[in-house]
Design a protein around this motif. Sequence first.
Motif, short mmCIF file in Angstrom:
data_model
loop_
_atom_site.label_atom_id
_atom_site.label_comp_id
_atom_site.label_asym_id
_atom_site.label_seq_id
_atom_site.Cartn_x
_atom_site.Cartn_y
_atom_site.Cartn_z
N GLN A 103 0.84 -1.21 0.00
CA GLN A 103 0.00 0.00 0.00
C GLN A 103 0.87 1.25 0.00
O GLN A 103 0.58 2.21 -0.73
CB GLN A 103 -0.92 0.01 1.22
CG GLN A 103 -2.03 -1.00 1.17
CD GLN A 103 -2.84 -1.04 2.46
OE1 GLN A 103 -2.47 -0.42 3.44
NE2 GLN A 103 -3.94 -1.78 2.44
N ILE A 104 1.91 1.24 0.81
CA ILE A 104 2.81 2.41 0.88
C ILE A 104 3.48 2.63 -0.47
O ILE A 104 3.57 3.77 -0.95
CB ILE A 104 3.84 2.22 2.01
CG1 ILE A 104 3.16 2.33 3.37
CG2 ILE A 104 4.96 3.25 1.89
CD1 ILE A 104 4.04 1.92 4.54
N ILE A 105 3.93 1.53 -1.10
CA ILE A 105 4.58 1.66 -2.40
C ILE A 105 3.60 2.18 -3.44
O ILE A 105 3.93 3.07 -4.23
CB ILE A 105 5.19 0.30 -2.83
CG1 ILE A 105 6.40 -0.01 -1.95
CG2 ILE A 105 5.58 0.31 -4.29
CD1 ILE A 105 6.95 -1.41 -2.14
N ALA A 106 2.37 1.63 -3.42
CA ALA A 106 1.36 2.09 -4.38
C ALA A 106 1.04 3.56 -4.15
O ALA A 106 0.94 4.35 -5.11
CB ALA A 106 0.09 1.24 -4.26
N LYS A 107 0.91 3.95 -2.90
CA LYS A 107 0.63 5.35 -2.57
C LYS A 107 1.79 6.24 -2.99
O LYS A 107 1.59 7.32 -3.56
CB LYS A 107 0.38 5.49 -1.06
CG LYS A 107 -0.03 6.87 -0.65
CD LYS A 107 -0.31 6.92 0.85
CE LYS A 107 -0.65 8.32 1.30
NZ LYS A 107 -0.87 8.38 2.73
N ALA A 108 3.02 5.76 -2.73
CA ALA A 108 4.20 6.53 -3.12
C ALA A 108 4.27 6.65 -4.63
O ALA A 108 4.62 7.72 -5.17
CB ALA A 108 5.47 5.88 -2.58
N GLN A 109 3.93 5.58 -5.35
CA GLN A 109 3.94 5.66 -6.82
C GLN A 109 2.88 6.64 -7.31
O GLN A 109 3.14 7.42 -8.24
CB GLN A 109 3.71 4.26 -7.42
CG GLN A 109 4.90 3.35 -7.29
CD GLN A 109 4.62 1.94 -7.76
OE1 GLN A 109 3.47 1.54 -7.92
NE2 GLN A 109 5.69 1.17 -7.99
N ASP A 110 1.69 6.58 -6.69
CA ASP A 110 0.64 7.54 -7.07
C ASP A 110 1.09 8.97 -6.79
O ASP A 110 0.92 9.87 -7.63
CB ASP A 110 -0.66 7.25 -6.31
CG ASP A 110 -1.33 5.97 -6.77
OD1 ASP A 110 -0.98 5.49 -7.87
OD2 ASP A 110 -2.19 5.45 -6.03
N GLU A 111 1.67 9.17 -5.60
CA GLU A 111 2.16 10.51 -5.25
C GLU A 111 3.28 10.94 -6.20
O GLU A 111 3.34 12.11 -6.60
CB GLU A 111 2.64 10.54 -3.80
CG GLU A 111 1.52 10.47 -2.79
CD GLU A 111 2.02 10.41 -1.35
OE1 GLU A 111 3.26 10.44 -1.14
OE2 GLU A 111 1.18 10.35 -0.45
N ALA A 112 4.16 10.00 -6.54
CA ALA A 112 5.25 10.33 -7.47
C ALA A 112 4.67 10.69 -8.84
O ALA A 112 5.13 11.64 -9.49
CB ALA A 112 6.21 9.16 -7.59
N GLU A 113 3.67 9.93 -9.28
CA GLU A 113 3.03 10.24 -10.56
C GLU A 113 2.35 11.60 -10.51
O GLU A 113 2.48 12.40 -11.45
CB GLU A 113 2.01 9.14 -10.90
CG GLU A 113 1.41 9.26 -12.28
CD GLU A 113 2.43 9.12 -13.38
OE1 GLU A 113 2.28 9.81 -14.39
OE2 GLU A 113 3.39 8.35 -13.24
N ASP A 114 1.65 11.88 -9.40
CA ASP A 114 1.02 13.20 -9.25
C ASP A 114 2.07 14.29 -9.23
O ASP A 114 1.90 15.35 -9.88
CB ASP A 114 0.19 13.25 -7.95
CG ASP A 114 -1.04 12.37 -8.01
OD1 ASP A 114 -1.43 11.98 -9.13
OD2 ASP A 114 -1.60 12.08 -6.93
N CYS A 115 3.15 14.05 -8.50
CA CYS A 115 4.23 15.04 -8.42
C CYS A 115 4.85 15.25 -9.80
O CYS A 115 5.14 16.39 -10.21
CB CYS A 115 5.27 14.56 -7.41
SG CYS A 115 6.55 15.77 -7.07
#
Length: 163
Positions: A103-115
């Motif tokens: 979940q953390i990795i998926a969230k970090a990937q989403d945040e990275a994509e948003d960023c």
Amino acid sequence: MPLNIDWQQILLHWMNLAILTGGLYFLLYSPVKKFMEKREEHYRQMDEEAQEKLRQAEQIKADYQSKLDGAEEEIHQARIKAQQDVQQSVQDQLAQAQAQADQIIAKAQDEAEDCRERIRRESQRELREMASKAARKLAYRRGADPFDQFLDLAEGGGADEER
């Protein structure tokens, strides 16, 4: 009396000895013997009681030993069950940790994509602003009026030749 032996005295001594022996037998030997027999019987009973108590104690000891063996087996089984429970708990915690990590990795990937998307938009905006500023700078040269520059360019580029 030959040899000066008085048979009557010897007989009296024998009789005295018999009376003394009989009296001592009845007065001392018999009660002492009865006392000794009673004492022997008392100690024999005590020995039998001690043997019985020893047998009972050994039986109780054997019972307790079997209970201890059973308890040791029960403790061993409980220890194995506890170890299995701990292993299961560890596996559950590892699974939960892995799920949280996913979940953390998926969230970090989403945040990275948003960023990344935000940075791309900001960079495009900055590029537009820079292009706009560069175009304005080109259009507004120092001391020149944009309308005059337009007219000069329209007449044939006379302003560029002077410079």
